[in-house]
Design an enzyme around this catalytic site. Sequence first.
Site, mmCIF file in Angstrom:
data_model
loop_
_atom_site.group_PDB
_atom_site.id
_atom_site.type_symbol
_atom_site.label_atom_id
_atom_site.label_comp_id
_atom_site.label_asym_id
_atom_site.label_seq_id
_atom_site.Cartn_x
_atom_site.Cartn_y
_atom_site.Cartn_z
ATOM 1 N N THR A 207 -1.063 -7.757 9.687
ATOM 2 C CA THR A 207 0.243 -7.358 9.179
ATOM 3 C C THR A 207 0.167 -5.895 8.738
ATOM 4 O OG1 THR A 207 -0.144 -8.016 6.863
ATOM 5 C CG2 THR A 207 0.641 -9.713 8.383
ATOM 6 N N GLY B 227 0.527 -3.526 10.808
ATOM 7 C CA GLY B 227 -0.369 -3.041 11.852
ATOM 8 C C GLY B 227 0.105 -1.805 12.583
ATOM 9 N N SER C 228 0.309 1.341 11.471
ATOM 10 C CA SER C 228 -0.302 2.613 11.103
ATOM 11 C C SER C 228 -1.439 2.374 10.116
ATOM 12 C CB SER C 228 0.738 3.558 10.470
ATOM 13 O OG SER C 228 1.217 3.027 9.246
ATOM 14 N N GLY C 229 -2.149 3.436 9.793
ATOM 15 C CA GLY C 229 -3.132 3.402 8.719
ATOM 16 C C GLY C 229 -4.240 2.386 8.904
ATOM 17 N N GLY D 99 -4.109 -0.847 8.859
ATOM 18 C CA GLY D 99 -3.770 -1.953 9.752
ATOM 19 C C GLY D 99 -3.993 -1.604 11.202
ATOM 20 N N SER E 117 -6.769 -3.612 -3.777
ATOM 21 C CA SER E 117 -6.810 -2.186 -4.104
ATOM 22 C C SER E 117 -7.792 -1.940 -5.239
ATOM 23 C CB SER E 117 -5.427 -1.684 -4.528
ATOM 24 O OG SER E 117 -5.494 -0.375 -5.082
ATOM 25 N N TYR F 289 2.616 -1.774 -8.938
ATOM 26 C CA TYR F 289 1.756 -1.757 -7.754
ATOM 27 C C TYR F 289 0.395 -2.372 -8.072
ATOM 28 C CZ TYR F 289 -1.328 0.076 -4.110
ATOM 29 O OH TYR F 289 -2.257 0.189 -3.114
#
Length: 250
Positions: free
Chosen positions: A12, A14, A16-17, A19, A139, A152
Amino acid sequence: MNRFADRVALVTGGGSGMGLATARRLLAEGAHVIITGRDAARLDAAAKDLDGGDRVLAVPGDVSSPADLDALMAAVGDRHGRLDVVFANAGVGTFKPTADLTEADVDHTVGVNFKGVFFTVQKAVPLMPRGGAIVINASWTMNRGLALASVYAATKAAAHNLARTFAADLAPRGIRVNSVSPGYIDTPMYPEAALPAEEAARLRAQVAAGRFGRPEEVAAAVAFLASGDASYVNAQDLVIDGGLVGAVPA
């Protein structure tokens, strides 16, 4: 390596970055990869960039919508009939002083980072056989108080806890669940080049490695946790932060 030959993996966020980098890594190791994300154009570009032919399936959708997730799992089931690996990576960041956060900010962040992870896993499990593996993107912020990141960080701490509770719930089904906690990673969501030079230097100085991480470095860790190499690793969190949390640079 060919650790994921003929295995089916869902990523998920997916487009960019981290993913996209993970999708690329799993594809390179033999997997059939499904990527999903809210931005259909970005997702289509990512699928073309992966260049995996019929081993790549892009399904637009919002993980905060259970209906979208139902459609996603139906597409996976129609194409492959099963799902061996899930990287619950989709996430958003809203960084404001606590006093400035709105109900919409909170709902959006919780909807993607917590609700989205919960329902991604819940709806994926019926497709997963024994030996399946789930990795949740948490994170480093769950380990330290960070100004401007109250909601966050709280959602990422919740995602980390979900990895542990899911691991307990799914143990009888033979499915492992772990999480990764990236530090400062140079991604479109947090691009190092877009930061003021002084701010980027300040952040690098907090990291023992002296630099931002690369999405490919997170992808390598996710691939390890999802592979048979980690067959006895369960309910754990792997911090990928260059030493940000655990070391104080001189």
